[in-house]
Every structure is written in structure tokens, then in C-alpha cells.
Design a protein around this motif. Structure first.
Motif, PDB file in Angstrom:
ATOM      1  N   SER A 139       0.820  -1.217   0.000  1.00 34.48           N
ATOM      2  CA  SER A 139       0.000   0.000   0.000  1.00 34.48           C
ATOM      3  C   SER A 139       0.851   1.262   0.000  1.00 34.48           C
ATOM      4  O   SER A 139       0.382   2.340  -0.377  1.00 34.48           O
ATOM      5  N   GLY A 140       2.114   1.147   0.447  1.00 33.85           N
ATOM      6  CA  GLY A 140       3.006   2.307   0.477  1.00 33.85           C
ATOM      7  C   GLY A 140       2.848   3.194   1.685  1.00 33.85           C
ATOM      8  O   GLY A 140       3.571   4.190   1.823  1.00 33.85           O
ATOM      9  N   GLY A 143       5.952   4.145   3.731  1.00 29.96           N
ATOM     10  CA  GLY A 143       7.043   4.850   3.085  1.00 29.96           C
ATOM     11  C   GLY A 143       8.132   3.879   2.645  1.00 29.96           C
ATOM     12  O   GLY A 143       7.878   2.697   2.401  1.00 29.96           O
ATOM     13  N   ARG A 144       9.357   4.370   2.577  1.00 33.11           N
ATOM     14  CA  ARG A 144      10.471   3.494   2.215  1.00 33.11           C
ATOM     15  C   ARG A 144      10.792   2.586   3.400  1.00 33.11           C
ATOM     16  O   ARG A 144      10.973   3.044   4.521  1.00 33.11           O
ATOM     17  N   LEU A 145      10.875   1.293   3.139  1.00 26.14           N
ATOM     18  CA  LEU A 145      11.168   0.353   4.218  1.00 26.14           C
ATOM     19  C   LEU A 145      12.626   0.469   4.634  1.00 26.14           C
ATOM     20  O   LEU A 145      13.529   0.588   3.798  1.00 26.14           O
ATOM     21  N   VAL A 146      12.864   0.368   5.945  1.00 20.24           N
ATOM     22  CA  VAL A 146      14.202   0.503   6.513  1.00 20.24           C
ATOM     23  C   VAL A 146      14.651  -0.807   7.164  1.00 20.24           C
ATOM     24  O   VAL A 146      15.773  -1.263   6.951  1.00 20.24           O
ATOM     25  N   GLU A 147      13.774  -1.409   7.962  1.00 16.33           N
ATOM     26  CA  GLU A 147      14.117  -2.620   8.708  1.00 16.33           C
ATOM     27  C   GLU A 147      12.889  -3.518   8.794  1.00 16.33           C
ATOM     28  O   GLU A 147      11.783  -3.057   9.119  1.00 16.33           O
ATOM     29  N   VAL A 148      13.079  -4.796   8.496  1.00 15.07           N
ATOM     30  CA  VAL A 148      11.988  -5.767   8.507  1.00 15.07           C
ATOM     31  C   VAL A 148      12.446  -7.015   9.253  1.00 15.07           C
ATOM     32  O   VAL A 148      13.583  -7.475   9.064  1.00 15.07           O
ATOM     33  N   SER A 149      11.573  -7.553  10.107  1.00 13.51           N
ATOM     34  CA  SER A 149      11.888  -8.786  10.827  1.00 13.51           C
ATOM     35  C   SER A 149      10.753  -9.790  10.648  1.00 13.51           C
ATOM     36  O   SER A 149       9.592  -9.455  10.885  1.00 13.51           O
TER      37      SER A 149
END
Length: 349
Positions: A139-140, A143-149
Motif C-alpha cells: 500500500s506504500g 514509506g520506504r522500508l528501513v528494517e523488517v523482521s
């Protein structure tokens, strides 16, 4: 008239009984031919018209069988898949695809040579929780993804009663058991990373196989952390996504496996529907204001995997999870073991 695809399993243990036979049986385009059963003869108690095969050869020599499901322990995947392809069968093979990248690449090449369909069973792409995470990311709003777990945690200090999972061998350990689920989800959503760093350990008393991992996938502007442990008594959210505009937290709460274990038939009312208390939390900025809300989970549905297989076999569509997808997962696994042993970042360029 709908074309019928006759499918045979290579095992009727938990995998065959829970994750494969029910979906083959409910799909109008499939016929469950039967299963290879070595000792216990169980399949006809559940599916009276199915055949209990006494050997792999009897499955492969059955000319009515179109599709072979290789749902045996990982160390057998290469051998059994190769034999099935050479016998002219299309193949669905459980995760982990193989024990090495070289084996995976050889099977992919053989499938092309024999003009057979080959797919890896990565059913967790159709979990309600992962589908919900995908929808929020796409969906956005973050914003810009930085960290994902992404994590797959349990509290299970005792060794498994399933002996093949605890014996040392090329297919044993948590990295090749739970790792393929998380790795495939990450690659499905984010593509192939630039490099990998991993920690892999044995944490349970008397364990002979790896039972903890943390794998870091490095992308140009983002870090993806994948982890699994058997010592998580109080779990944190299994999906944590941080972006420049907000965060999304989600529990691992897909109900399909529990329903299947309880012998519920796929497609019943409420199939793949999570309880409200498991909904995700979305916290983001919108027009300078903070917005925090629950996000209802999308429906999970493993039936979509076998519908994809049916379309591949009858309409020559692409399989839902390709051999190439499986190869990429194996490349991450091999890089993770190399990283853990040498304690360095492994470039995948």
C-alpha cells in the motif's frame, strides 16, 4: 468436462495427512490416487478409494499417476524427485527443496529436459498473516522500508519425537526446517538480497542439530532479519516492518494448520480467518498526524497453491512456486551456513 489430475503422495504422515491430501481431495480437478505407506496403513481410513502403495516403484510404475508429491524427509528429496521426473511424472516437492544448491539446480535442469512441471511446496505464501503484511507493505503507507523482521518462534525445549528431525544429516536442523518458510517469504516480497550474515546455533540440551538461527539479508537501503528459536516463551510480533513513515506489527496467527490438524475440511465457513485479537497494528503518519489502528487480517488459503498447480498442469501456466524459487532459497541457506562458520558477510553478487 474438467480434466482430472491423478496425484500420489510419497508419505501419509503429518505432511501428507494435513498439508497435501485434504487440498488434493477438495479440488474438483484432482484425484487422490493414494500414498506410499511403509509400515502403518492409514490412508484408506481417511480416503477409502485411495491406494496404499507398498513401494516407490509401485507409485512410479502406476501409469495413471500424473503428479507425485515428494513429502518425505528433506534428505530424500533429491533422489525421489529425480526418480519421479525420470519416470515422466510432474512433481511437487516439500521444502526444503533439496540439501544443496547443486542438487536443486540439477533437478530444475532435469525437469526442463523431461518437459515436466516441478514446484516447491511453499504454502506459507498463502498464510493470512503474511498476506496481510504484504498488503500493508504494497500500500506504500509505511514509506520506504528501513528494517523488517520475520520470525518463526516456539517454546519447545524438548527434542522432537520425530527422529529424522533430530538426527545429524544433510537435511536436518531448524535452518532447513523452518528457514525455508521465512526465506521464501522474504524473497517473494523483497527479491534476492546483495549479501547475507548469519548466526546458527544449538541451544537445546542434548540436541545434535541446529535449533536457532538469525539470518540477516542486506538490500541496498534495507535490512531484513529472519530468525527462529525454540526458547521463546513470551513471543514478540512475528512480523515487524519499520518504514520512513510508520510501522506495522503482526502476530503469526494463521489458523489453517490448526484447523487441518483438527480434521476440518478446507473451505469451511471461516476458513483461513484469524480471530480479531490477532489483528495487526499499523502506526503511521498521515498529513502530519499520527494514525494508529488495527488492520484486519486477509483470508489465508492454501487451496490457491493447488489451484496454481492444476492450472500449470492443464493450461501450461507457470507453477505457483518454481524450481528457480527453490534454488534461490537454497542459495540463501548455503550462504547462511558459510557465514556462520566463517563469521563474515557473504556476498551474493
Amino acid at each position: 468436462m474438467m480434466k482430472k489430475i491423478h496425484a500420489a503422495l510419497l508419505s501419509f504422515g503429518m505432511s501428507g495427512r494435513v498439508f497435501h491430501a485434504p487440498f488434493i481431495d477438495v479440488h474438483p480437478g484432482f484425484v487422490l490416487s493414494g500414498s506410499w505407506e511403509r509400515s502403518k496403513k492409514e490412508i484408506q481410513k481417511h480416503y477409502p478409494e485411495a491406494t496404499s502403495y507398498d513401494s516407490l516403484e509401485s507409485v512410479l510404475h502406476d501409469e495413471t499417476v500424473d503428479l507425485v508429491v515428494v513429502n518425505t524427509p528433506t534428505y530424500t528429496h533429491y533422489e525421489y524427485t529425480k526418480l519421479a521426473l525420470e519416470a515422466g511424472k510432474d512433481v511437487v516437492v516439500e521444502k526444503a527443496f533439496t540439501t544443496t544448491v547443486a542438487e536443486a539446480e540439477e533437478l530444475a535442469a532435469l525437469a526442463k529436459l523431461k518437459k515436466r512441471k516441478l514446484s516447491v511446496f511453499q504454502n506459507r505464501r498463502w498464510d493470512s498473516d503474511f498476506k496481510t503484511v504484504q498488503s500493508v507493505i504494497d500500500s506504500g503507507v509505511l514509506g520506504r522500508l528501513v528494517e523488517v523482521s520475520f520470525s518463526y518462534d516456539r517454546f519447545s525445549p524438548k527434542l522432537s519425537l520425530k527422529g529424522h528431525k533430530e538426527k545429524q544429516g544433510p537435511g536436518a536442523g531448524i535452518v532447513k526446517d523452518l528457514g525455508p518458510h521465512l526465506i521464501d517469504q522474504a524473497l517473494c516480497q523483497f527479491g534476492f538480497p546483495q549479501s547475507v550474515f548469519a548466526s546458527i546455533a544449538i541451544t537445546r540440551e542434548d540436541s545434535l542439530v541446529d535449533d536457532f538461527f538469525e539470518i540477516l539479508l542486506y538490500y541496498p537501503q534495507m535490512l531484513v532479519r529472519l530468525r527462529a528459536s525454540y526458547f521463546v516463551k513470551e513471543p514478540v510480533p512475528s512480523f515487524i516492518v519499520y518504514g520512513t513513515q510508520g510501522a506495522f506489527l503482526k502476530a503469526r496467527a494463521d489458523v489453517q494448520e490448526a484447523d487441518l490438524q483438527a480434521s476440518k475440511r478446507p473451505g469451511h465457513d471461516g476458513w483461513g480467518t484469524e480471530p480479531k485479537e490477532a489483528f495487526g497494528i499499523l502506526n503511521y503518519e498521515l498529513e502530519g498526524k499520527d494514525v494508529r489502528k488495527e488492520v484486519p487480517a486477509l483470508q489465508g488459503d492454501y487451496r490457491q497453491y493447488y489451484e496454481g498447480i492444476y492450472q500449470a498442469l492443464t493450461q501450461d501456466a507457470e507453477v505457483p512456486v518454481s524450481a528457480e524459487d527453490g534454488i534461490r532459497v537454497m542459495k540463501i541457506i548455503e550462504a547462511a551456513f558459510l557465514s556462520a562458520s566463517e563469521k563474515r558477510v557473504i556476498s551474493l553478487a
